[in-house]
Structure formats: C-alpha cells, structure tokens
Write a protein that holds these residues in place. Structure first.
Motif, PDB file in Angstrom:
ATOM      1  N   LYS A   3      58.113  75.573 -73.040  1.00 17.03           N
ATOM      2  CA  LYS A   3      59.033  76.638 -73.447  1.00 17.03           C
ATOM      3  C   LYS A   3      58.622  77.115 -74.834  1.00 17.03           C
ATOM      4  CE  LYS A   3      63.283  78.504 -72.890  1.00 17.03           C
ATOM      5  NZ  LYS A   3      63.365  79.717 -72.161  1.00 17.03           N
ATOM      6  N   ILE A   4      58.453  78.434 -74.988  1.00 18.99           N
ATOM      7  CA  ILE A   4      58.134  79.011 -76.287  1.00 18.99           C
ATOM      8  C   ILE A   4      59.409  78.978 -77.124  1.00 18.99           C
ATOM      9  CG2 ILE A   4      57.329  81.087 -77.488  1.00 18.99           C
ATOM     10  CD1 ILE A   4      55.176  79.794 -75.764  1.00 18.99           C
ATOM     11  N   GLU A  26      56.026  80.857 -66.545  1.00 23.47           N
ATOM     12  CA  GLU A  26      54.756  80.640 -67.246  1.00 23.47           C
ATOM     13  C   GLU A  26      54.213  81.929 -67.870  1.00 23.47           C
ATOM     14  OE1 GLU A  26      52.923  77.696 -67.590  1.00 23.47           O
ATOM     15  OE2 GLU A  26      54.655  76.666 -66.786  1.00 23.47           O
ATOM     16  N   GLU A  27      55.071  82.926 -68.047  1.00 22.21           N
ATOM     17  CA  GLU A  27      54.624  84.205 -68.576  1.00 22.21           C
ATOM     18  C   GLU A  27      55.585  84.726 -69.636  1.00 22.21           C
ATOM     19  OE1 GLU A  27      52.448  86.469 -64.962  1.00 22.21           O
ATOM     20  OE2 GLU A  27      54.621  86.444 -64.856  1.00 22.21           O
ATOM     21  N   LEU A  28      55.061  85.609 -70.480  1.00 17.49           N
ATOM     22  CA  LEU A  28      55.890  86.391 -71.385  1.00 17.49           C
ATOM     23  C   LEU A  28      55.900  87.810 -70.831  1.00 17.49           C
ATOM     24  CD1 LEU A  28      54.761  85.179 -74.921  1.00 17.49           C
ATOM     25  CD2 LEU A  28      56.738  84.453 -73.585  1.00 17.49           C
ATOM     26  N   LEU A  40      54.618  94.808 -68.887  1.00 19.62           N
ATOM     27  CA  LEU A  40      53.403  94.004 -69.005  1.00 19.62           C
ATOM     28  C   LEU A  40      53.754  92.530 -69.076  1.00 19.62           C
ATOM     29  CD1 LEU A  40      51.662  96.347 -71.541  1.00 19.62           C
ATOM     30  CD2 LEU A  40      51.019  96.011 -69.172  1.00 19.62           C
ATOM     31  N   ARG A  41      52.900  91.710 -68.471  1.00 20.75           N
ATOM     32  CA  ARG A  41      53.110  90.268 -68.409  1.00 20.75           C
ATOM     33  C   ARG A  41      51.907  89.575 -69.017  1.00 20.75           C
ATOM     34  NH1 ARG A  41      57.361  90.176 -64.984  1.00 20.75           N
ATOM     35  NH2 ARG A  41      57.451  87.997 -64.451  1.00 20.75           N
ATOM     36  N   TYR A  42      52.171  88.512 -69.773  1.00 19.35           N
ATOM     37  CA  TYR A  42      51.120  87.753 -70.453  1.00 19.35           C
ATOM     38  C   TYR A  42      51.277  86.280 -70.097  1.00 19.35           C
ATOM     39  CZ  TYR A  42      50.909  92.093 -73.012  1.00 19.35           C
ATOM     40  OH  TYR A  42      50.799  93.414 -73.334  1.00 19.35           O
ATOM     41  N   GLY A  47      50.668  76.096 -73.518  1.00 17.76           N
ATOM     42  CA  GLY A  47      51.661  76.398 -74.539  1.00 17.76           C
ATOM     43  C   GLY A  47      51.284  77.534 -75.473  1.00 17.76           C
ATOM     44  N   ILE A  48      50.147  78.199 -75.208  1.00 13.61           N
ATOM     45  CA  ILE A  48      49.675  79.282 -76.075  1.00 13.61           C
ATOM     46  C   ILE A  48      49.748  80.603 -75.313  1.00 13.61           C
ATOM     47  CG2 ILE A  48      47.713  80.188 -77.375  1.00 13.61           C
ATOM     48  CD1 ILE A  48      46.760  77.241 -77.565  1.00 13.61           C
ATOM     49  N   PRO A  49      50.527  81.567 -75.824  1.00 21.71           N
ATOM     50  CA  PRO A  49      50.583  82.870 -75.157  1.00 21.71           C
ATOM     51  C   PRO A  49      49.253  83.618 -75.328  1.00 21.71           C
ATOM     52  CG  PRO A  49      52.368  82.630 -76.776  1.00 21.71           C
ATOM     53  CD  PRO A  49      51.433  81.478 -76.954  1.00 21.71           C
TER      54      PRO A  49
END
Length: 76
Positions: A3-4, A26-28, A40-42, A47-49
C-alpha cells in the motif's frame, strides 16, 4: 500488495495530466482522463510506482537492467 502511504500519494501526480493519483490494487490511477479519454494507470512494482507516460513504457521495458542502475554504481 504493498500500500502506498497517504503522505506519498498526496504529493504524487500523473506525469501526463498533472492530476492526483489514487491506488487501486497494484496500480495508481489518475483522477483526470488523459488525451485518449481514459484515466491513465501506472503499475506498482516492488512498492515503487512506475510513473512513465504510456508512450515510454515499451522503451523502458526493452532497456537492459544495467541501464536502470547506472546512477547507483561508481565508475572511479
């Protein structure tokens, strides 16, 4: 699924639209739709976007891993 932190999410922005990001699994996901009309999805890896615009993802995936770590090694 990592979790970010809310603190990090509060400062992260979509590199294309400049809008805030929210974590969905698992995306931002960008709060504002991009030029294509879709949000848009990242991806988040370890754990690193990965906040690369969609047009740069193929180039990043094709680059050898030593290029990703070039700034962390000492040549002298």
């Amino acid at each position: 699924m990592p979790k970010i932190s809310p603190e990090l999410l509060s400062v992260l922005r979509c590199p294309v639209t400049g809008s805030a990001l929210a974590q969905e699994g698992e995306e931002l996901v960008a709060a504002t739709a991009g030029p294509s009309g879709e949000k848009l999805r990242y991806t988040i890896e370890d754990g690193i976007p990965l906040l690369l615009p969609p047009e740069l993802l193929p180039a990043a995936a094709a680059a050898p891993s030593f290029q990703h770590d070039a700034g962390t090694t000492s040549g002298s």
